[in-house]
Design an enzyme around this catalytic site. Sequence first.
Site, short mmCIF file in Angstrom:
data_model
loop_
_atom_site.label_atom_id
_atom_site.label_comp_id
_atom_site.label_asym_id
_atom_site.label_seq_id
_atom_site.Cartn_x
_atom_site.Cartn_y
_atom_site.Cartn_z
N SER A 128 0.86 -1.19 0.00
CA SER A 128 0.00 0.00 0.00
C SER A 128 0.89 1.24 0.00
O SER A 128 2.10 1.15 0.27
CB SER A 128 -0.85 -0.04 1.27
OG SER A 128 -1.34 1.23 1.62
N TYR B 173 -2.98 -0.43 10.07
CA TYR B 173 -2.88 -0.72 8.63
C TYR B 173 -1.54 -0.26 8.08
O TYR B 173 -0.90 -0.97 7.31
CB TYR B 173 -4.05 -0.04 7.91
CG TYR B 173 -4.19 -0.43 6.45
CD1 TYR B 173 -4.64 -1.71 6.09
CD2 TYR B 173 -3.89 0.47 5.44
CE1 TYR B 173 -4.78 -2.06 4.75
CE2 TYR B 173 -4.03 0.12 4.10
CZ TYR B 173 -4.47 -1.14 3.76
OH TYR B 173 -4.60 -1.49 2.43
P1 NAD Z 1 -11.88 -6.18 -0.18
O1 NAD Z 1 -12.36 -6.03 1.21
O2 NAD Z 1 -12.80 -5.88 -1.31
O3 NAD Z 1 -11.31 -7.66 -0.39
C1 NAD Z 1 -10.65 -8.37 0.60
C2 NAD Z 1 -11.13 -9.80 0.54
O4 NAD Z 1 -10.41 -10.55 1.51
C3 NAD Z 1 -12.63 -9.95 0.88
O5 NAD Z 1 -13.30 -10.66 -0.15
C4 NAD Z 1 -12.63 -10.74 2.19
O6 NAD Z 1 -13.72 -11.63 2.31
C5 NAD Z 1 -11.30 -11.47 2.09
N1 NAD Z 1 -10.82 -11.88 3.41
C6 NAD Z 1 -10.91 -11.19 4.58
N2 NAD Z 1 -10.41 -11.92 5.59
C7 NAD Z 1 -9.98 -13.09 5.04
C8 NAD Z 1 -9.38 -14.25 5.57
N3 NAD Z 1 -9.09 -14.37 6.90
N4 NAD Z 1 -9.11 -15.27 4.73
C9 NAD Z 1 -9.39 -15.17 3.42
N5 NAD Z 1 -9.96 -14.11 2.86
C10 NAD Z 1 -10.25 -13.07 3.66
O7 NAD Z 1 -10.56 -5.29 -0.28
P2 NAD Z 1 -9.76 -4.73 -1.55
O8 NAD Z 1 -9.94 -3.27 -1.55
O9 NAD Z 1 -10.07 -5.50 -2.76
O10 NAD Z 1 -8.27 -5.00 -1.07
C11 NAD Z 1 -7.49 -6.10 -1.51
C12 NAD Z 1 -6.07 -5.91 -1.01
O11 NAD Z 1 -5.55 -4.67 -1.51
C13 NAD Z 1 -5.96 -5.82 0.51
O12 NAD Z 1 -4.74 -6.40 0.91
C14 NAD Z 1 -5.92 -4.33 0.76
O13 NAD Z 1 -5.34 -4.02 1.99
C15 NAD Z 1 -5.09 -3.88 -0.42
N6 NAD Z 1 -5.20 -2.48 -0.77
C16 NAD Z 1 -6.40 -1.90 -1.04
C17 NAD Z 1 -6.45 -0.56 -1.38
C18 NAD Z 1 -7.75 0.11 -1.70
O14 NAD Z 1 -7.76 1.33 -1.87
N7 NAD Z 1 -8.86 -0.62 -1.79
C19 NAD Z 1 -5.27 0.20 -1.45
C20 NAD Z 1 -4.06 -0.43 -1.16
C21 NAD Z 1 -4.03 -1.76 -0.83
#
Ligand code: NAD
Length: 271
Positions: free
Chosen positions: A152, A165
């Site tokens: 991130s 985070y």
């Molecule tokens: P999201 O919440 O849409 O997806 C995360 C998924 O992980 C969900 O489907 C959830 O059910 C699953 N999950 C949660 N706990 C779990 C577990 N114990 N075992 C298996 N699956 C599990 O989030 P996203 O925005 O698609 O983010 C995906 C990745 O990208 C994450 O690592 C997030 O931190 C990172 N990220 C997101 C952003 C953003 O702006 N959305 C920015 C930087 C990094």
Amino acid sequence: MKVDFKVTGKTAVITGAGGIICGEMAKEMAAKGMQVALLDLFEDKAQAVADEINEKGGTAIACATDVLKRESLEAAKKFVLDHFESIDVLINGAGGNKKGATTSCEQDFFHIAIEDLRWVFDLNVMGAVLTTQVFGEVFAEKKAGNVINIASMASMIPLTNTIAYSGAKAAVANFTQWMAVHFNQNYGQEIRVNAIAPGFLLTQQNQFLMQKEDGAPTERGQKVLDKTPMGRYGDPIEMAGPVIWLCSEAASFVNGAVIPIDGGFSAYWGV
Ligand code: NAD
């Protein structure tokens, strides 16, 4: 040596595949001819993505998996290897933040519950480490493989309010570098470990921080837009291209890298 962007026929395991970023990524990877195994805590979310891929002629399987439980990951590994010959790519996509682990005008630093902090560290860091322990053994055995973590902007400089985070994503970037060296030194030099560092996307996870109820940017949302030279949020689909490149041999010498996909956010101080 030729530059080879082809990924057809490669098999990827993706955790958090029912989520916004990894769901879009999986669809795009399948459209490029990859076989994808979609792992998520919520099977219905992963299955919905798999159904969409399979209906379009791609190859996807879905499996309920908790990245924080070794036995769940071992069962998922067996499930994947029962369906596909081998595994070429692991994407550690499961991750996220929670409101309880974030400072705000309602919650000061001094009263954040340790359980909430731990939840964020566990999901983002331990989830990636444990999943790499389980699936990385496949790569160690065949002396080849490709791990892609999701870091991130908070990995580089902590973001205000998101204490856990930021710390957790810094650890994900550090783990990416550590793991790249460890695999190469102990299990062969055809294993690569990298991370993407997405910039600011507008998703369910951060909407409460970025947008007011009427859709106007919060003060924080406006700051992000002002500090992003491209002047907008990223779209989840924009994470897919660099990931597919990392999956291909075109990235054969890219290792231990944390790659910003951020519209220039990390290149700009704001002045
Ligand atoms: P999201 O919440 O849409 O997806 C995360 C998924 O992980 C969900 O489907 C959830 O059910 C699953 N999950 C949660 N706990 C779990 C577990 N114990 N075992 C298996 N699956 C599990 O989030 P996203 O925005 O698609 O983010 C995906 C990745 O990208 C994450 O690592 C997030 O931190 C990172 N990220 C997101 C952003 C953003 O702006 N959305 C920015 C930087 C990094």
